[in-house]
Scaffold this motif. Structure first.
Motif, PDB file in Angstrom:
ATOM      1  N   ARG A 544       0.812  -1.207   0.000  1.00  0.00           N
ATOM      2  CA  ARG A 544       0.000   0.000   0.000  1.00  0.00           C
ATOM      3  C   ARG A 544       0.853   1.268   0.000  1.00  0.00           C
ATOM      4  NH1 ARG A 544      -5.384  -1.349   3.668  1.00  0.00           N
ATOM      5  NH2 ARG A 544      -6.128  -3.044   2.322  1.00  0.00           N
ATOM      6  N   ASP A 545       2.076   1.131  -0.466  1.00  0.00           N
ATOM      7  CA  ASP A 545       2.929   2.308  -0.623  1.00  0.00           C
ATOM      8  C   ASP A 545       2.522   3.068  -1.880  1.00  0.00           C
ATOM      9  OD1 ASP A 545       4.297   1.675   1.629  1.00  0.00           O
ATOM     10  OD2 ASP A 545       6.109   0.966   0.635  1.00  0.00           O
ATOM     11  N   VAL A 546       2.477   4.380  -1.769  1.00  0.00           N
ATOM     12  CA  VAL A 546       2.105   5.242  -2.892  1.00  0.00           C
ATOM     13  C   VAL A 546       3.185   6.314  -3.030  1.00  0.00           C
ATOM     14  CG1 VAL A 546       0.397   6.837  -3.840  1.00  0.00           C
ATOM     15  CG2 VAL A 546      -0.358   4.863  -2.487  1.00  0.00           C
ATOM     16  N   PHE A 547       3.638   6.531  -4.264  1.00  0.00           N
ATOM     17  CA  PHE A 547       4.688   7.507  -4.544  1.00  0.00           C
ATOM     18  C   PHE A 547       4.124   8.583  -5.467  1.00  0.00           C
ATOM     19  CE2 PHE A 547       6.623   3.462  -3.583  1.00  0.00           C
ATOM     20  CZ  PHE A 547       7.656   3.794  -2.721  1.00  0.00           C
ATOM     21  N   PRO A 548       3.568   9.665  -4.909  1.00  0.00           N
ATOM     22  CA  PRO A 548       2.930  10.699  -5.743  1.00  0.00           C
ATOM     23  C   PRO A 548       3.843  11.298  -6.800  1.00  0.00           C
ATOM     24  CG  PRO A 548       2.312  10.975  -3.442  1.00  0.00           C
ATOM     25  CD  PRO A 548       3.386   9.944  -3.466  1.00  0.00           C
ATOM     26  N   GLU A 549       5.161  11.267  -6.581  1.00  0.00           N
ATOM     27  CA  GLU A 549       6.077  11.820  -7.589  1.00  0.00           C
ATOM     28  C   GLU A 549       6.002  11.060  -8.898  1.00  0.00           C
ATOM     29  OE1 GLU A 549      10.059  12.667  -5.335  1.00  0.00           O
ATOM     30  OE2 GLU A 549       8.834  11.253  -4.182  1.00  0.00           O
ATOM     31  N   THR A 550       5.534   9.816  -8.864  1.00  0.00           N
ATOM     32  CA  THR A 550       5.471   9.003 -10.081  1.00  0.00           C
ATOM     33  C   THR A 550       4.210   9.250 -10.896  1.00  0.00           C
ATOM     34  OG1 THR A 550       4.342   7.145  -8.986  1.00  0.00           O
ATOM     35  CG2 THR A 550       6.756   7.184  -8.887  1.00  0.00           C
ATOM     36  N   PHE A 551       3.278  10.057 -10.369  1.00  0.00           N
ATOM     37  CA  PHE A 551       2.028  10.285 -11.105  1.00  0.00           C
ATOM     38  C   PHE A 551       2.283  11.022 -12.422  1.00  0.00           C
ATOM     39  CE2 PHE A 551      -0.514  10.533  -6.850  1.00  0.00           C
ATOM     40  CZ  PHE A 551      -0.306   9.173  -6.662  1.00  0.00           C
ATOM     41  N   GLY A 552       3.213  11.962 -12.397  1.00  0.00           N
ATOM     42  CA  GLY A 552       3.448  12.826 -13.553  1.00  0.00           C
ATOM     43  C   GLY A 552       3.701  12.087 -14.854  1.00  0.00           C
ATOM     44  N   PRO A 553       4.686  11.169 -14.906  1.00  0.00           N
ATOM     45  CA  PRO A 553       4.976  10.479 -16.166  1.00  0.00           C
ATOM     46  C   PRO A 553       3.775   9.729 -16.747  1.00  0.00           C
ATOM     47  CG  PRO A 553       6.751  10.161 -14.599  1.00  0.00           C
ATOM     48  CD  PRO A 553       5.646  10.830 -13.849  1.00  0.00           C
ATOM     49  N   TYR A 554       2.880   9.230 -15.887  1.00  0.00           N
ATOM     50  CA  TYR A 554       1.725   8.479 -16.367  1.00  0.00           C
ATOM     51  C   TYR A 554       0.579   9.383 -16.818  1.00  0.00           C
ATOM     52  CZ  TYR A 554       3.858   4.271 -14.425  1.00  0.00           C
ATOM     53  OH  TYR A 554       4.707   3.222 -14.162  1.00  0.00           O
ATOM     54  N   LEU A 555       0.479  10.555 -16.203  1.00  0.00           N
ATOM     55  CA  LEU A 555      -0.695  11.390 -16.410  1.00  0.00           C
ATOM     56  C   LEU A 555      -0.439  12.639 -17.238  1.00  0.00           C
ATOM     57  CD1 LEU A 555      -2.047  11.312 -12.718  1.00  0.00           C
ATOM     58  CD2 LEU A 555      -2.756   9.854 -14.629  1.00  0.00           C
ATOM     59  N   LEU A 556       0.800  13.093 -17.290  1.00  0.00           N
ATOM     60  CA  LEU A 556       1.069  14.427 -17.830  1.00  0.00           C
ATOM     61  C   LEU A 556       2.013  14.384 -19.026  1.00  0.00           C
ATOM     62  CD1 LEU A 556       1.549  16.213 -14.371  1.00  0.00           C
ATOM     63  CD2 LEU A 556      -0.560  15.906 -15.677  1.00  0.00           C
ATOM     64  N   GLY A 557       1.801  13.425 -19.918  1.00  0.00           N
ATOM     65  CA  GLY A 557       2.655  13.322 -21.091  1.00  0.00           C
ATOM     66  C   GLY A 557       2.460  14.451 -22.082  1.00  0.00           C
ATOM     67  N   ASN A 558       1.270  15.005 -22.119  1.00  0.00           N
ATOM     68  CA  ASN A 558       0.983  16.114 -23.027  1.00  0.00           C
ATOM     69  C   ASN A 558       1.460  17.420 -22.401  1.00  0.00           C
ATOM     70  OD1 ASN A 558      -1.017  18.443 -23.778  1.00  0.00           O
ATOM     71  ND2 ASN A 558      -1.111  16.994 -25.489  1.00  0.00           N
ATOM     72  N   ALA A 559       2.193  18.229 -23.172  1.00  0.00           N
ATOM     73  CA  ALA A 559       2.799  19.445 -22.628  1.00  0.00           C
ATOM     74  C   ALA A 559       1.746  20.446 -22.155  1.00  0.00           C
ATOM     75  CB  ALA A 559       3.701  20.088 -23.682  1.00  0.00           C
ATOM     76  N   MET A 560       0.669  20.614 -22.916  1.00  0.00           N
ATOM     77  CA  MET A 560      -0.371  21.564 -22.519  1.00  0.00           C
ATOM     78  C   MET A 560      -1.058  21.102 -21.241  1.00  0.00           C
ATOM     79  SD  MET A 560      -3.780  22.807 -24.614  1.00  0.00           S
ATOM     80  CE  MET A 560      -2.817  23.693 -25.833  1.00  0.00           C
TER      81      MET A 560
END
Length: 609
Positions: A544-560
């Motif tokens: 149940r470990d969660v690493f919020p820093e890893t959300f970006g690469p999965y969710l924010l691939g589009n620059a806009m």
């Protein structure tokens, strides 16, 4: 065919026992709903949440109790056909002058359908159609509380009328400054009536019971001016000193639809005649199906009954076919829809590809968690059904094959009946309101020219606004879920949908967890001994470990998308944000989540207890 006579005392006794079972259920349901007032007065928010969860279970508990009694006393499931036909007719007789006949019919169906074979699911044995009208039911007993009160103010007495309305709530708490709050409401009402001549029939009608949910109590009513009607609601909250404040004034059908959204928890309302409340609410929200209003009032089984009747009516008057729902296929749920019907049907697959590690019972547990939790406007209402029969000719062959491939245990094709028809019987499914998946909503905007920043056409500008709205609302939805102690788990865009009111709602529940059960961590730095070229993690990860820093690469691939997200919601990528909310929840804080924009509030935000 109905029997020609009612000569069975056993049938009458069974009907009477079922009616007694329902009356006990509604008495307990109403008592728990009425206690919401005391919990609000005591600021017992945890008690309110607990009561909300427990009340949802009341119905199934009473149905089980009733079935056990009928089996023990009458061996009811073994009674012959003519007895069961008489049971229904006797039960109809007991509904005369009943104040909740529609709910009692649904209770009868629940008991009967849990005892008898599917061949009995017809109008001779259960209430496929209602037998008793709910129009104009009122409690005529002496000293009975009316469904609503009518007030007849003039422009000069509007303040005094509002003061009288507040007095009729009988809240045993002091207002911080009632005069100030009422002046705010008078001003808001006057703005609604700007440039409108007050007609002879100028009145305010207010439902007698307050509507309790989360940490708020709502006065619900409408202003009538001649032929014009304006729905309104006044949310009453507690401030940091445990004093009352009227927080805002909501007007119009759109405000009411958001307040009674399918993505919010059920209200606690003390009602003697629920159909009268639904009829009043329908006059405020013509676009709201009666099924959803019953759901909003905590009468979910009645909501399911009405929804299913509407569904059968729609099937009868449509001809399109069920199909696999458009969009990205899920690993856990198989989703299909009927293009002409604004809902989707979801069933749990029999097997799940790696890396999914779950079971059918675990997934059902997640959906039950959502049902019992405060959905804070961000998790869709889900209707759960078992053994649902569909006409085979309405199913696309590709959908049949899809179900047989991924969920063979959930499908049965019946034998042909005397008319040559067969049925598709789905053993267990969930039904949700259809929304535009957020990934498709964004794709639509990018296809319309959102990417081209040099394009200043009206369509391109609207497309960029669409992207901004979606990304901001996506972050808002996650933050509201965090405030409600919910970690969504899989936060991919495809698991969120856009509603008609521009609100983003989460609808994929198989990976949700309580925030308080998660461990929010930063990614440890590599040591000099770690092999930087290896794909293996250099640190241990708990279940149940969660690493919020890893959300970006999965969710924010589009620059806009990334730029908008970082401008509004960069804190979601920090463990500090998540851990801070976890600590507050563990410390006993219940955070306010408002069913209206904060800009609508009369006063600046204050710290809530």
């Amino acid at each position: 065919m109905f029997p020609q006579r009612l000569d069975s005392s056993t049938a009458y006794d069974i009907a009477l026992a079922m009616m007694d079972g329902f009356n006990r259920h509604y008495r307990l349901f109403r008592t728990e709903s009425a206690r919401a007032k005391q919990r609000f007065e005591m600021a017992d928010w945890h008690g309110q949440q607990r009561a909300q969860r427990e009340r949802i279970e009341f119905y199934d508990q009473r149905v089980k109790e009733c079935i056990a009694q009928l089996e023990n006393q009458f061996k009811a499931s073994s009674q012959p056909t003519d007895i069961w036909q008489q049971v229904k007719l006797h039960y109809i007789g007991l509904l005369v002058n009943h104040h909740q006949p529609e709910l009692a019919e649904t209770f009868f169906n629940s008991v009967t359908c849990n005892m008898l074979h599917r061949t009995y699911f017809q109008n001779d044995f259960i209430f496929v159609r209602p037998a008793v009208s709910t129009e104009y039911i009122e409690n005529d007993e002496p000293e009975a509380t009316p469904t609503y009160r009518a007030y007849y103010p003039t422009p000069e007495t509007l303040y005094q009328t509002l003061e009288e309305i507040i007095g009729h709530t009988h809240l045993r708490c002091n207002f911080e400054d009632l005069k100030r709050d009422l002046n705010y409401v008078v001003k808001a009402v006057s703005e609604q009536l700007t440039d409108v001549t007050l007609r002879a029939n100028f009145q305010i009608r207010v439902l007698t019971s307050l509507f309790y949910r989360n940490k708020g109590a709502y006065i619900v009513g409408k202003i009538i001016n001649g032929f014009a009607e304006v729905p309104f609601a006044l949310p009453i909250l507690r401030n940091e000193h445990d004093q009352l404040v009227i927080d805002a004034a909501l007007f119009g059908e759109d405000d009411m639809l958001v307040l009674f959204s399918f993505a919010r928890a059920y209200f606690m309302v003390d009602m003697e005649v629920p159909s009268a409340y639904v009829q009043f609410l329908r006059s405020l929200m013509f676009r709201k199906p009666r099924a959803e209003l019953y759901n909003a009032l905590g009468l979910a089984k009645q909501g399911k009954t009405l929804f299913y009747r509407e569904f059968l009516h729609h099937l009868k008057h449509s001809s399109d076919k069920f199909r696999v729902a458009p969009g990205i296929r899920g690993m856990v749920m198989l989703v299909f829809d009927l293009p002409s019907f604004p809902y989707v049907f979801k069933l749990i697959k029999d097997w799940y590809p790696p890396p999914k590690k779950t079971t059918r019972e675990q997934i059902k547990g997640k959906y039950l968690l959502v049902k019992q939790h405060d959905r804070v406007g961000r998790m869709a209402e889900t209707l759960e059904y078992r053994q649902v029969a569909f006409p085979r000719e309405r199913f696309d062959d590709a959908l049949i094959e899809e179900i047989r491939r991924f969920a063979p245990s959930q499908i049965e094709i019946s034998d042909r009946d005397s008319d040559g028809h067969t049925e598709v019987i789905i053993q267990h499914l969930y039904i949700e309101r259809r929304m535009i998946p957020l990934n498709l909503y964004l794709k639509e905007a990018f296809d319309a020219g959102a990417r081209d920043l040099d394009n200043t056409s009206e369509a391109a500008v609207r497309a960029r606004e669409q992207v901004e709205r979606a990304v901001v609302e996506y972050g808002n939805a996650i933050k509201d879920l965090v405030a409600a102690n919910i970690f969504p788990g899989d936060m991919l865009w495809k698991n969120f949908g856009m509603t008609d009111f521009g609100k983003v709602v989460f609808y994929d529940y198989d990976e949700i967890e309580y925030i308080t059960d998660c461990n929010f961590r930063s990614i440890p730095k590599r040591s000099d001994d770690d092999d930087a070229s290896s794909d293996k993690l250099w640190f241990e990860v708990g279940p149940r470990d969660v690493f919020p820093e890893t959300f970006g690469p999965y969710l924010l691939g589009n620059a806009m998308v990334r730029e908008i997200f970082m401008r509004h919601h960069a804190d979601l990528l920090s463990p500090k944000y998540w851990q801070g909310h976890k600590d507050r929840i563990l410390a006993g804080h219940v955070i306010d989540v408002f069913p209206y924009e904060r800009s609508r509030r009369f006063l600046p935000p204050v710290a809530q207890a």
